[in-house]
Design a protein around this motif. Structure first.
Motif, PDB file in Angstrom:
ATOM      1  N   SER A   1       0.738  -1.427   0.203  1.00  0.00           N
ATOM      2  CA  SER A   1      -0.270   0.024   0.130  1.00  0.00           C
ATOM      3  C   SER A   1       0.830   1.213   0.322  1.00  0.00           C
ATOM      4  O   SER A   1       1.727   1.142   0.726  1.00  0.00           O
ATOM      5  CB  SER A   1      -0.695  -0.595   1.033  1.00  0.00           C
ATOM      6  OG  SER A   1      -0.137   0.162   2.669  1.00  0.00           O
ATOM      7  N   GLU A   2       0.125   1.916  -0.765  1.00  0.00           N
ATOM      8  CA  GLU A   2       1.248   3.699  -0.785  1.00  0.00           C
ATOM      9  C   GLU A   2       1.048   4.030   0.629  1.00  0.00           C
ATOM     10  O   GLU A   2       0.557   4.260   1.847  1.00  0.00           O
ATOM     11  CB  GLU A   2       0.134   4.280  -1.183  1.00  0.00           C
ATOM     12  CG  GLU A   2       1.415   5.855  -2.227  1.00  0.00           C
ATOM     13  CD  GLU A   2       0.190   6.504  -2.603  1.00  0.00           C
ATOM     14  OE1 GLU A   2       0.410   7.711  -2.523  1.00  0.00           O
ATOM     15  OE2 GLU A   2       0.321   5.724  -4.219  1.00  0.00           O
ATOM     16  N   ILE A   3       2.191   4.659   0.973  1.00  0.00           N
ATOM     17  CA  ILE A   3       2.310   5.253   2.727  1.00  0.00           C
ATOM     18  C   ILE A   3       1.665   6.579   2.749  1.00  0.00           C
ATOM     19  O   ILE A   3       2.104   7.325   1.744  1.00  0.00           O
ATOM     20  CB  ILE A   3       3.778   5.704   2.687  1.00  0.00           C
ATOM     21  CG1 ILE A   3       4.713   4.430   3.121  1.00  0.00           C
ATOM     22  CG2 ILE A   3       3.828   6.292   3.625  1.00  0.00           C
ATOM     23  CD1 ILE A   3       5.872   4.620   3.152  1.00  0.00           C
ATOM     24  N   ASP A   4       0.921   7.002   3.296  1.00  0.00           N
ATOM     25  CA  ASP A   4       0.020   8.302   3.843  1.00  0.00           C
ATOM     26  C   ASP A   4       1.059   9.392   3.852  1.00  0.00           C
ATOM     27  O   ASP A   4       1.690   9.025   5.106  1.00  0.00           O
ATOM     28  CB  ASP A   4      -1.132   8.153   4.547  1.00  0.00           C
ATOM     29  CG  ASP A   4      -2.169   9.385   4.607  1.00  0.00           C
ATOM     30  OD1 ASP A   4      -2.325  10.333   3.965  1.00  0.00           O
ATOM     31  OD2 ASP A   4      -2.616   9.090   5.644  1.00  0.00           O
ATOM     32  N   ASP A   5       1.315  10.175   2.713  1.00  0.00           N
ATOM     33  CA  ASP A   5       1.558  11.669   3.006  1.00  0.00           C
ATOM     34  C   ASP A   5       1.608  12.829   4.463  1.00  0.00           C
ATOM     35  O   ASP A   5       2.225  13.376   4.823  1.00  0.00           O
ATOM     36  CB  ASP A   5       2.675  11.778   2.236  1.00  0.00           C
ATOM     37  CG  ASP A   5       2.289  12.830   1.429  1.00  0.00           C
ATOM     38  OD1 ASP A   5       0.867  12.784   1.712  1.00  0.00           O
ATOM     39  OD2 ASP A   5       2.787  12.751  -0.143  1.00  0.00           O
ATOM     40  N   GLY A   6      -0.325  12.507   4.481  1.00  0.00           N
ATOM     41  CA  GLY A   6      -0.833  13.505   5.086  1.00  0.00           C
ATOM     42  C   GLY A   6      -0.538  14.447   4.078  1.00  0.00           C
ATOM     43  O   GLY A   6      -2.028  15.858   4.853  1.00  0.00           O
TER      44      GLY A   6
ATOM     45  N   THR B   1       5.524  17.175   2.644  1.00  0.00           N
ATOM     46  CA  THR B   1       4.917  16.908   3.398  1.00  0.00           C
ATOM     47  C   THR B   1       4.930  16.589   4.642  1.00  0.00           C
ATOM     48  O   THR B   1       5.921  16.940   5.561  1.00  0.00           O
ATOM     49  CB  THR B   1       4.538  15.110   2.360  1.00  0.00           C
ATOM     50  OG1 THR B   1       5.649  14.495   2.636  1.00  0.00           O
ATOM     51  CG2 THR B   1       4.927  15.078   1.119  1.00  0.00           C
ATOM     52  N   LYS B   2       3.827  16.976   5.330  1.00  0.00           N
ATOM     53  CA  LYS B   2       3.548  16.824   6.263  1.00  0.00           C
ATOM     54  C   LYS B   2       4.604  15.355   7.322  1.00  0.00           C
ATOM     55  O   LYS B   2       4.818  15.818   8.275  1.00  0.00           O
ATOM     56  CB  LYS B   2       1.753  16.338   7.122  1.00  0.00           C
ATOM     57  CG  LYS B   2       0.986  17.810   6.959  1.00  0.00           C
ATOM     58  CD  LYS B   2      -0.225  17.252   6.648  1.00  0.00           C
ATOM     59  CE  LYS B   2      -1.646  18.758   6.986  1.00  0.00           C
ATOM     60  NZ  LYS B   2      -2.648  18.345   7.169  1.00  0.00           N
ATOM     61  N   ARG B   3       4.199  13.967   6.802  1.00  0.00           N
ATOM     62  CA  ARG B   3       5.139  13.474   7.208  1.00  0.00           C
ATOM     63  C   ARG B   3       6.583  13.836   6.773  1.00  0.00           C
ATOM     64  O   ARG B   3       7.162  13.041   7.592  1.00  0.00           O
ATOM     65  CB  ARG B   3       4.579  12.134   5.870  1.00  0.00           C
ATOM     66  CG  ARG B   3       5.136  11.210   6.369  1.00  0.00           C
ATOM     67  CD  ARG B   3       4.764   9.322   5.653  1.00  0.00           C
ATOM     68  NE  ARG B   3       5.811   7.998   6.065  1.00  0.00           N
ATOM     69  CZ  ARG B   3       6.857   7.670   5.561  1.00  0.00           C
ATOM     70  NH1 ARG B   3       7.016   8.366   4.428  1.00  0.00           N
ATOM     71  NH2 ARG B   3       7.028   6.545   6.041  1.00  0.00           N
TER      72      ARG B   3
END
Length: 92
Positions: free
Chosen positions: A2-7, A26-28
């Motif tokens: 799955s793709e990582i949620d970068d926020g 990104t927030k991440r």
């Protein structure tokens, strides 16, 4: 995988009326940078990560010159960032 949620963008701004969103980090990335500052400030955490890397790398036959505890530190920073993003979505 799955793709990582970068926020999404940490500091979005708009390119004029009707313009597109322009973003930098990104927030991440931002959360990871902040977490890494805190991690590096705690010398006992850095020493523990270094010791873990040395034990792991030596155990796998890597020479001293290739031992990198930075992966442990940066992985930890991104783990904090991912937790922050997840917590932020949970609170909404």
């Amino acid at each position: 995988m799955s793709e990582i949620d970068d926020g999404g963008p940490a500091f979005p701004h708009w390119d004029g009326p009707g313009g597109k969103c322009i973003s930098g980090v990104t927030k991440r990335e931002y959360f990871a940078a902040m977490a890494l500052q805190g991690i590096l400030h705690k010398s006992d955490y850095v020493a523990k990560a270094c010791a873990e890397a040395v034990v792991s790398d030596i155990g796998h036959g890597r020479p001293w010159s290739e031992i990198s505890f930075l992966k442990i530190l940066t992985d930890s920073a991104y783990a904090y960032a991912d937790a922050m993003i997840k917590a932020g979505k949970r609170d909404k």
